[in-house]
Design an enzyme around this catalytic site. Sequence first.
Site, PDB file in Angstrom:
ATOM      1  N   CYS A 417      -8.342  -2.473  -5.714  1.00  0.00           N
ATOM      2  CA  CYS A 417      -8.891  -1.158  -5.359  1.00  0.00           C
ATOM      3  C   CYS A 417      -9.134  -0.315  -6.607  1.00  0.00           C
ATOM      4  O   CYS A 417     -10.105  -0.546  -7.331  1.00  0.00           O
ATOM      5  CB  CYS A 417      -7.969  -0.473  -4.360  1.00  0.00           C
ATOM      6  SG  CYS A 417      -8.721   0.944  -3.516  1.00  0.00           S
ATOM      7  N   HIS A 546      -7.757  -4.626  -0.195  1.00  0.00           N
ATOM      8  CA  HIS A 546      -6.308  -4.775  -0.384  1.00  0.00           C
ATOM      9  C   HIS A 546      -5.848  -6.098   0.234  1.00  0.00           C
ATOM     10  O   HIS A 546      -5.419  -6.130   1.397  1.00  0.00           O
ATOM     11  CB  HIS A 546      -5.560  -3.611   0.264  1.00  0.00           C
ATOM     12  CG  HIS A 546      -5.726  -2.312  -0.442  1.00  0.00           C
ATOM     13  ND1 HIS A 546      -4.823  -1.839  -1.367  1.00  0.00           N
ATOM     14  CD2 HIS A 546      -6.709  -1.376  -0.381  1.00  0.00           C
ATOM     15  CE1 HIS A 546      -5.226  -0.670  -1.839  1.00  0.00           C
ATOM     16  NE2 HIS A 546      -6.377  -0.367  -1.248  1.00  0.00           N
ATOM     17  N   GLU A 548      -3.208  -7.677  -0.124  1.00  0.00           N
ATOM     18  CA  GLU A 548      -1.777  -7.733   0.158  1.00  0.00           C
ATOM     19  C   GLU A 548      -1.454  -7.498   1.622  1.00  0.00           C
ATOM     20  O   GLU A 548      -0.401  -7.914   2.109  1.00  0.00           O
ATOM     21  CB  GLU A 548      -1.019  -6.711  -0.710  1.00  0.00           C
ATOM     22  CG  GLU A 548      -1.299  -5.257  -0.411  1.00  0.00           C
ATOM     23  CD  GLU A 548      -2.422  -4.652  -1.228  1.00  0.00           C
ATOM     24  OE1 GLU A 548      -2.436  -3.424  -1.434  1.00  0.00           O
ATOM     25  OE2 GLU A 548      -3.298  -5.429  -1.668  1.00  0.00           O
TER      26      GLU A 548
END
Length: 589
Positions: A417, A546, A548
């Site tokens: 990001c 993102h 994750e």
Amino acid sequence: MLAPVVAACSHLTPPPPILSLASGGVISGIGKGIISSSLGTMLTNYGLNVTSIKIDPYLNIDAGTFSPYEHGEVFVLDDGGEVDLDLGNYERFLDTDLTRDNNLTTGKIYQKVIEKERRGDYLGKTVQVVPHVTNVIQEWVEQVSRRPLSNGRLADVCIIELGGTIGDIESMPFVEAFRQFQFKVGRENFLLFHVSLVPQPSTTGEQKSKPTQHSVRELRGLGLSPDFIVCRSKTPLQEGLGEKIAMFCHVPSSHVLAVHDLSSIYRVPLLLEQQDLVPMVWKHFELDEALWEPLPPKPLQRWQDLADRYEQLRKTVNIVLVGKYTGLNDAYLSVIKSLQHSCLVAGHKLNLEFVEASQLEDEARDNDPAKFHDAWKTLTQADGILVPGGFGSRGIEGKIAAIKWARTKKVPFFGICLGLQLAVIEFCRNVVGWKGCNSTEVDPECETKVVIDMPELSQTHMGGTMRLGKRRTVFVKRDSVACKLYGEPDFVEERHRHRYEVNPDLVDEIEKHGLRFVGHDIEGKRMEIMELSEKDHPFFLAVQYHPEFLSRPLRPSPPFLGMSLWPLATPCAEWFASACVLPSTRGFT
């Protein structure tokens, strides 16, 4: 803190909710979310379909505007919901995808009640906490628990965690709602857990049961009686303490469960299984014993293997995270978990160090030379450097300095990001030659606006106004490192949370100097993935999304997996495919 578990038996029509409520006493933050998630993964491995709801008693509509220092990271769901980080634990443990409705706040409840009042649903009545607010809470739980899961099946079990501790004024409407609910659904469909801290003063070394007794007494005074008491402690419960707690708290001694600090969270389900938790839950809910028949001999074998592998890793990889909120690990919880997942699969032991970005800046050298020196010493010894997402101008120049070090010294780099945006800025300053370039977030009047506000987003409101949720990224360069990491698909779908983007008008000029934008959005205007070619750098990758948020313990995120592998190897596509367990196609098409 309360962490109820709502379950619905799918073999009944319509399925009535089965509620198992886990209440917490003494203090918050003792692992109630992990315990609830562990119960969920146990039931999942025993053949039930599990979902969850996290209830937060604050008045905010969602977690989107919270400071990371107060509540940790903001977890983002497929539908763009900005929720509490505990929903990330549930998704990782249960390997399922939740929605914004799986996060319930007091703000959402009161908003719904006020909407009903304005619509005339309560016409002629005085709107009160009881019964109107408590009814909406129960309705919300029932509706969400009966919705199909991401796999299309109906949930058998819905685990709900209610924030706060017993006695908190903010939690009272929820406690009262569940007090009523236990009679509505029947005790055979209602199971109450109480998670309590068992302190051990250093002066005597003796574990104390009195705080647990007091918290259970207060819980019973509110009309809820625990069926199970989960004792959290630093060390295993001392002999006789479980029986003492059982006697004073009116539960069988077998229903006093001990969860002490463990080497990894993956061992929590195994510890609960050793105490026969699932058979006791099965018996309480009067579930059909025939459901046990098709189960494998060891339902939690994959968790056993995962926990064992975690403790058998020997080769260490040193990753340095350069961030803004390094004072609280929970601010980067999903990033940390993703690195752990990928290192497990890669066979590397993770040594993760944090560097405060502002300590890498020239100003820090003048104000605090010792911290400046220590920060750069840590950075220069890294096997890999990661710059995660964030907001604001503090530490921006320090992050750019770290990215320059990674690029020029050929240190593996991964940006997420804001990390992508700053990697582009660093490249434009030092390779393209645009010395005055910046992001409009940091300097709206900068000479060259390399990163700009997305024009369609609100510039006046904060909550829920970003580009959020799962969106498609199309690979436009098939020979890219990122494409290889994902298994060479045409596109991937990952979760986003940002309000700034690389200026599309400058992309062609930037790419002429060697930076490759290998992934675009479906319209081809937004830059989603950038990297340097393998001939220019061993591993220099950044993504606007993102990744994750979709990483799982047994199925790590591909970019994180690459980050964990590259520092200790020089993989080619064939080696990577044979040496790693690539993710399944869920989310990666």
